[in-house]
Design an enzyme around this catalytic site. Structure first.
Site, short mmCIF file in Angstrom:
data_model
loop_
_atom_site.label_atom_id
_atom_site.label_comp_id
_atom_site.label_asym_id
_atom_site.label_seq_id
_atom_site.Cartn_x
_atom_site.Cartn_y
_atom_site.Cartn_z
N LYS A 72 -10.48 5.14 20.11
CA LYS A 72 -10.07 5.80 21.34
C LYS A 72 -11.21 5.89 22.33
O LYS A 72 -11.03 5.69 23.54
CB LYS A 72 -9.55 7.19 21.03
CG LYS A 72 -8.30 7.16 20.17
CD LYS A 72 -7.35 8.25 20.51
CE LYS A 72 -6.02 7.98 19.85
NZ LYS A 72 -6.16 7.89 18.37
N ARG A 148 24.02 33.92 25.30
CA ARG A 148 25.40 34.00 25.81
C ARG A 148 25.96 35.39 25.50
O ARG A 148 25.53 36.06 24.55
CB ARG A 148 26.28 32.94 25.14
CG ARG A 148 25.74 31.52 25.24
CD ARG A 148 26.02 30.87 26.56
NE ARG A 148 27.45 30.80 26.88
CZ ARG A 148 27.90 30.38 28.06
NH1 ARG A 148 27.05 30.03 29.00
NH2 ARG A 148 29.19 30.33 28.28
N ARG A 181 37.41 34.30 32.48
CA ARG A 181 38.83 34.07 32.82
C ARG A 181 39.30 32.71 32.32
O ARG A 181 40.48 32.53 32.03
CB ARG A 181 39.01 34.18 34.34
CG ARG A 181 40.47 34.13 34.75
CD ARG A 181 40.72 34.72 36.13
NE ARG A 181 42.14 34.63 36.49
CZ ARG A 181 42.64 33.77 37.37
NH1 ARG A 181 41.84 32.93 38.02
NH2 ARG A 181 43.94 33.73 37.61
N GLY A 188 28.02 33.13 30.22
CA GLY A 188 26.64 33.20 30.69
C GLY A 188 26.37 34.50 31.43
O GLY A 188 25.26 35.00 31.43
N ASP A 191 31.36 37.89 35.83
CA ASP A 191 31.71 37.66 37.23
C ASP A 191 32.90 38.52 37.62
O ASP A 191 34.03 38.23 37.25
CB ASP A 191 32.07 36.19 37.44
CG ASP A 191 30.95 35.24 37.03
OD1 ASP A 191 29.87 35.32 37.64
OD2 ASP A 191 31.15 34.45 36.08
N1 DCP Z 1 30.62 28.64 41.60
C1 DCP Z 1 30.68 27.48 42.35
N2 DCP Z 1 29.53 26.89 42.80
C2 DCP Z 1 28.34 27.44 42.50
C3 DCP Z 1 28.26 28.61 41.74
C4 DCP Z 1 29.42 29.19 41.29
O1 DCP Z 1 31.76 26.97 42.61
N3 DCP Z 1 27.22 26.85 42.94
C5 DCP Z 1 31.85 29.24 41.10
C6 DCP Z 1 32.39 28.44 39.94
C7 DCP Z 1 31.94 29.22 38.76
C8 DCP Z 1 32.03 30.63 39.27
O2 DCP Z 1 31.62 30.54 40.64
O3 DCP Z 1 32.81 29.02 37.66
C9 DCP Z 1 31.14 31.58 38.51
O4 DCP Z 1 29.82 31.09 38.50
P1 DCP Z 1 28.94 31.19 37.19
O5 DCP Z 1 27.62 30.62 37.54
O6 DCP Z 1 28.96 32.58 36.67
O7 DCP Z 1 29.62 30.14 36.18
P2 DCP Z 1 30.66 30.34 35.00
O8 DCP Z 1 31.14 31.73 34.92
O9 DCP Z 1 31.69 29.29 35.19
O10 DCP Z 1 29.85 29.96 33.71
P3 DCP Z 1 28.84 30.92 32.89
O11 DCP Z 1 29.48 31.24 31.60
O12 DCP Z 1 27.62 30.09 32.68
O13 DCP Z 1 28.56 32.12 33.72
MG MG Z 2 29.85 33.31 34.92
MN MN Z 3 28.12 34.27 37.80
#
Ligand code: DCP
Ligand code: MG
Ligand code: MN
Length: 340
Positions: A72, A148, A181, A188, A191
């Site tokens: 090396k 989660r 939902r 994550g 909401d």
């Molecule tokens: N959303 C969107 N565009 C973004 C951020 C969010 O359209 N840049 C919408 C779609 C997501 C919702 O808002 O489904 C909620 O955002 P989350 O980041 O909380 O995502 P999820 O609830 O779908 O997934 P997680 O389980 O990771 O929270």
């Molecule tokens: Mg979410």
């Molecule tokens: Mn969210």
């Protein structure tokens, strides 16, 4: 002889020593202490050496330098660098970018910026980097936000918000959207969408609700907090922050609360339920059919020239999510089938 002191500034092997030191540091930081030790031994040998090492045989004769390390060192002397080091640095940088990218709210660009500034650990960020408020919160809850949330806990969080809201106003419509939902087993974050059928009682609710939830120590840190529509054009009244259910073993969780006028309820519900990719394809379909779909409303008869709207079209009533699907001539999809 090797007992003679060597000028540390003009050490004839300084370039080689620097490269070996970089390598030793990398191994030490990646907890490969044994390899780091090997490099460190070679470094101290070279530091005592007052003439430039030139050939493989010469180097091999030095105490504490085996054949692999000697190879090396020759490589560094001949090429000025070390493939292993370059490779290792790239891999190490990628690992660090992954680490930084897992902080809530941090995308690849910010992660790369920090790597380029020389930060390698979360502690580097905590102690050396200039952080925004949200970045500090992301770091503070680094590991908790990676966990989660079980559905059951999301519904407990919803209940706390529901109770606080109900103590302020009657008749509020409260729904947890997002992955919850869509029926996911774990989420994550939580909401929560709030509205009121009378079309006015949703107003001036966010501040008192957040205050109330802070008073009971349910909300523990803020990320985004705005009761104004004009702060970011098109934004909802929203609170993004951190909550924690009472109890000793509960984790801090991400919570998003959005409050909308009833006329926007279905569009907001559709948006907030997601998924993000589903939203994107719905909007694209609307675009292709001379419509405009947002988290607030649906317009029909939109005329576009390229990306620009020449005619805004006409706002149509959207009493339900189903009605939005109908305008788009799509069969209705329940939330559980919007998960892509
Ligand atoms: N959303 C969107 N565009 C973004 C951020 C969010 O359209 N840049 C919408 C779609 C997501 C919702 O808002 O489904 C909620 O955002 P989350 O980041 O909380 O995502 P999820 O609830 O779908 O997934 P997680 O389980 O990771 O929270
Ligand atoms: Mg979410
Ligand atoms: Mn969210």
């Amino acid at each position: 002889s090797s007992a003679l002191p060597v000028d540390p500034v003009n050490n004839p092997n300084q370039a080689v020593i620097d490269k070996l030191q970089e390598m030793a540091n990398l191994y030490r930081n990646s907890n490969d202490k044994w390899r780091a030790y090997g490099y460190q031994k070679a470094i101290s040998t070279l530091k005592k050496c007052h003439k430039p090492a030139t050939t493989y045989e010469e180097i091999r004769m030095l105490p504490g330098i085996g054949s692999r390390l000697a190879e090396k060192i020759v490589e560094i002397m001949e090429t000025g660098s070390m493939i292993k080091l370059e490779e290792y640095q790239t891999d190490a940088d990628i690992a660090v970018m992954d680490l930084f990218g897992q902080i809530w709210g941090i995308g690849p660009a910010q992660a790369k910026r920090w790597v380029d500034l020389g930060y390698r650990t979360l502690d580097d960020l905590r102690t050396k980097a200039r952080l925004t408020h949200n970045q500090m919160i992301g770091l503070k809850y680094y590991s908790e936000f990676l966990e989660r949330i079980p559905r059951e806990e999301v519904s407990q969080i919803e209940s706390v918000v529901r109770e606080a809201a109900a103590s302020l106003r009657t008749g509020l419509l409260i729904q947890t959207c997002g992955s919850y939902r869509r029926g996911k087993a774990t989420c994550g974050d939580c909401d929560i969408l709030i509205t009121h059928r009378d079309g006015v009682s949703h107003e001036h609710l966010l501040f008192p609700l957040v205050d109330k939830l802070k008073a009971t120590n349910f909300l523990v840190d803020d990320l985004v907090y705005t009761d104004k529509h004009d702060e970011e054009p098109g934004a909802h009244m929203r609170y993004f922050g951190v909550c924690k259910l009472p109890g000793e073993n509960t984790l801090s969780r991400r919570i998003d609360i959005i409050i909308v006028p009833y006329s926007e309820h279905a569009c907001a519900l559709l948006y907030f339920t997601g998924s993000m990719l589903f939203n994107r394809s719905m909007r694209q379909l609307a675009d292709e059919n001379n419509m405009y779909l947002s988290q607030h409303r649906l317009h029909v008869g939109v005329i576009r020239m390229g990306k620009n709207k020449v005619n805004e079209g006409r706002l149509v009533p959207t009493p339900t999510e189903e009605s939005i699907f109908q305008y788009l001539k799509l069969p209705y999809r329940p939330p559980a089938e919007r998960d892509y």
